[in-house]
Design an enzyme around this catalytic site. Structure first.
Site, short mmCIF file in Angstrom:
data_model
loop_
_atom_site.label_atom_id
_atom_site.label_comp_id
_atom_site.label_asym_id
_atom_site.label_seq_id
_atom_site.Cartn_x
_atom_site.Cartn_y
_atom_site.Cartn_z
N GLU A 153 0.88 -1.17 0.00
CA GLU A 153 0.00 0.00 0.00
C GLU A 153 0.92 1.22 0.00
OE1 GLU A 153 -3.36 0.07 -0.05
OE2 GLU A 153 -3.67 -2.08 0.02
N CYS A 187 -2.12 9.55 2.45
CA CYS A 187 -1.63 8.95 1.19
C CYS A 187 -2.56 9.26 0.02
CB CYS A 187 -1.48 7.44 1.36
SG CYS A 187 -3.00 6.63 1.86
P1 NAD Z 1 8.19 4.70 5.08
O1 NAD Z 1 8.22 3.87 3.86
O2 NAD Z 1 9.34 5.58 5.36
O3 NAD Z 1 8.01 3.79 6.38
C1 NAD Z 1 6.99 2.83 6.52
C2 NAD Z 1 7.46 1.72 7.44
O4 NAD Z 1 8.61 1.11 6.87
C3 NAD Z 1 7.85 2.17 8.84
O5 NAD Z 1 7.37 1.23 9.78
C4 NAD Z 1 9.36 2.17 8.81
O6 NAD Z 1 9.96 1.86 10.04
C5 NAD Z 1 9.68 1.10 7.80
N1 NAD Z 1 10.92 1.37 7.07
C6 NAD Z 1 11.46 2.60 6.81
N2 NAD Z 1 12.61 2.46 6.11
C7 NAD Z 1 12.79 1.15 5.91
C8 NAD Z 1 13.79 0.37 5.26
N3 NAD Z 1 14.83 0.96 4.68
N4 NAD Z 1 13.66 -0.96 5.25
C9 NAD Z 1 12.61 -1.57 5.83
N5 NAD Z 1 11.64 -0.89 6.48
C10 NAD Z 1 11.71 0.44 6.52
O7 NAD Z 1 6.84 5.50 4.98
P2 NAD Z 1 6.29 6.61 5.96
O8 NAD Z 1 7.15 7.84 5.83
O9 NAD Z 1 6.08 6.04 7.32
O10 NAD Z 1 4.85 6.89 5.32
C11 NAD Z 1 4.67 7.76 4.27
C12 NAD Z 1 4.45 7.04 2.96
O11 NAD Z 1 3.49 6.04 3.12
C13 NAD Z 1 3.92 7.95 1.88
O12 NAD Z 1 4.54 7.65 0.65
C14 NAD Z 1 2.45 7.60 1.81
O13 NAD Z 1 1.83 7.86 0.58
C15 NAD Z 1 2.48 6.14 2.11
N6 NAD Z 1 1.21 5.71 2.66
C16 NAD Z 1 0.43 4.88 1.92
C17 NAD Z 1 -0.80 4.49 2.42
C18 NAD Z 1 -1.71 3.58 1.67
O14 NAD Z 1 -2.68 3.11 2.26
N7 NAD Z 1 -1.49 3.31 0.39
C19 NAD Z 1 -1.22 4.94 3.67
C20 NAD Z 1 -0.39 5.78 4.38
C21 NAD Z 1 0.83 6.16 3.87
#
Ligand code: NAD
Length: 456
Positions: free
Chosen positions: A210, A244
């Site tokens: 997602e 998002c």
């Molecule tokens: P992110 O990808 O930075 O982090 C998400 C999760 O991944 C966190 O739990 C984090 O600890 C983990 N993570 C971060 N870096 C990682 C790595 N290198 N390896 C493995 N895991 C890692 O995202 P965010 O900043 O928390 O959220 C924002 C993003 O999420 C935006 O792009 C937004 O559009 C998207 N989002 C999508 C939805 C959806 O339902 N489609 C909903 C909310 C947010």
């Protein structure tokens, strides 16, 4: 490196005991979850206030209430969903019957982001439980207070070998991804989505992603301008644009641009007041890094409205930019904050081409009263999901599976969609032993001829 083998193996052992197969076990688990959420409502509201300055209204309407409604929906339908589905059987299989058994994958890993830190961790969990899986949740490290309440809540009601929660940052997430799960459910950014998919590929694990992206909003010349402005302001600036599926930018028809901008300004004022930075209910930006990233967009194009910032509280006013073009930094990536660029178009193909040049959006919103324009846009652009004459609202319907396409994600959930996402569809043919149609056997007389009669 952190090691979670024991945690995953304990869950696998618990799963193989078969308790989660029982629909009553799943229903009781969901009821326990519901009660715990209700009992922890105040703690959750407080934690969301500290982490993001979310108002109680937003905390309830976009996090707690959404999840409670999802549990209610699942509880109402689960007994029906778990039943094997009897499907048709072709004449070539005469004598047999065909069934599809929805079967839990086993142990699921759920990785959640920070923007709706409670809802986006718990909504997938509801699907995982409903489908009969065990699960490990990795909530976001950027909203530690909400993650702490979630951890306490989960530990109070579930044993670790059934539902566990592991807190930590990217390193923890990667250590978890090192383990062999039976399904992965990730919500977050596209770059991390690639890391998750790579890990899934190494162990051939099914994965749901997602993700996000730039979700456009088209306001056509025949739109109800006042309502469009109000609904766009609502969808964009809730959670300070850290949604998002928030409208990332607006494409407005040149003939109505000025009137739309005027109505947008009025709608923003009605929602957040004259000085949103003084509004105690206005959400803040999650941290200094994101605050600085967003501030760098404020001089793109021409400032139409807003633009004030409060560094001490990481807050940015609802801001509208005009005269923006595709080369500007604000148009290069998902904005994920309260900055709304407004672009102008003169005919629909121009706007559609602009959108086609970008990766598939997670959401698309069209404001138009014309049935043919609606058809043209809905059929002509590939996007995850969206609304005609509204923004964001499709997300909260349990009847509409939610997910992206291409760069905005793969797979979907919510309602029955969540149950399906966390289930394997096991197809089974039950053959009769009363007779044995001979055509398939290679030694039958005129076998090929008869085969050709059936298989054509
Ligand atoms: P992110 O990808 O930075 O982090 C998400 C999760 O991944 C966190 O739990 C984090 O600890 C983990 N993570 C971060 N870096 C990682 C790595 N290198 N390896 C493995 N895991 C890692 O995202 P965010 O900043 O928390 O959220 C924002 C993003 O999420 C935006 O792009 C937004 O559009 C998207 N989002 C999508 C939805 C959806 O339902 N489609 C909903 C909310 C947010």
């Amino acid at each position: 490196m952190e090691n979670y083998s024991a945690c995953v193996n304990n869950q696998k052992a618990f799963f193989h005991k078969g308790e989660t197969e029982d629909v009553d076990f799943r229903i009781n688990s969901l009821k326990k979850l519901r009660t715990a959420i209700q009992q922890n409502e105040n703690a959750l509201v407080e934690a969301l206030k500290v982490d993001l300055n979310k108002s109680e209204f937003e905390a309830y309407s976009t996090e707690i209430g959404v999840v409670l409604k999802e549990i209610r929906f699942v509880l109402k339908h689960l007994r029906k969903w778990v039943k094997p589905e009897r499907v048709k059987t072709p004449i070539t299989h005469f004598g047999s019957s065909s069934l599809i058994y929805p079967e839990p994958y086993g142990v699921a890993l759920i990785i959640a982001p920070w923007n709706y830190p409670f809802q986006l961790a718990v909504a997938p969990l509801i699907g995982a439980i409903a489908a009969g899986n065990c699960a490990i949740i990795k909530p976001s490290e950027l909203t530690p207070n909400t993650s702490d309440v979630l951890e306490r809540l989960i530990k109070e009601i579930f044993t670790q070998d059934y539902i566990a929660i592991v807190q930590g940052d990217a390193k923890t997430s990667q250590a978890l991804l090192h383990e062999k799960f039976n399904t992965l459910f990730f919500t977050g950014s596209a770059p991390v989505g690639k890391i998750v998919m790579e890990a899934a590929a190494k162990t051939l694990t099914p994965v749901t992603l997602e993700l996000g992206g730039k979700s456009p909003c088209i306001v056509h010349e025949d739109a109800n301008i006042k309502l469009a402005a109000k609904r766009i302001a609502w969808g964009k600036f809730m959670n300070a644009g850290q949604t998002c599926i928030a409208p990332d930018y607006v494409y407005v028809h040149g003939a109505i641009k000025d009137e739309f901008l005027d109505q947008l300004k009025k709608a923003m004022k009605a929602l957040y007041g004259e000085d949103p930075l003084e509004n105690a209910d206005y959400t803040h930006i999650v941290n200094a890094k994101h605050f600085n990233r967003l501030c760098a967009f404020l001089d793109n194009g021409k400032l139409f409205s807003g633009g004030k910032t409060d560094q001490a509280h990481s807050a940015i006013e609802p801001t509208v930019l005009t005269d923006v073009n595709w080369e500007d930094p604000v148009m290069q990536d998902e904005i994920f904050g309260p900055v709304l660029p407004v672009l102008e178009y003169h005919d629909l193909p121009e706007a559609m081409e602009g959108i086609h040049n970008q990766p598939n959006p997670l959401a698309l919103y069209l404001f138009s009263n014309s049935e043919s324009v609606q058809q043209e846009v809905v059929n002509g652009i590939a996007f995850g999901g969206g609304c005609v004459n509204d923004t964001v609202y499709h997300f909260v319907s349990p009847y509409l599976p939610f997910g992206g396409i291409g760069k905005s994600g793969t797979g979907s959930y919510h309602g029955k969609g969540s149950f399906d996402t966390f289930s394997h569809q096991k197809s089974v043919l039950k053959q009769t032993t009363l007779f044995d149609i001979p055509f398939r056997y290679p030694n039958v007389k005129n076998g090929l001829k008869k085969m050709k009669l059936f298989l054509k």
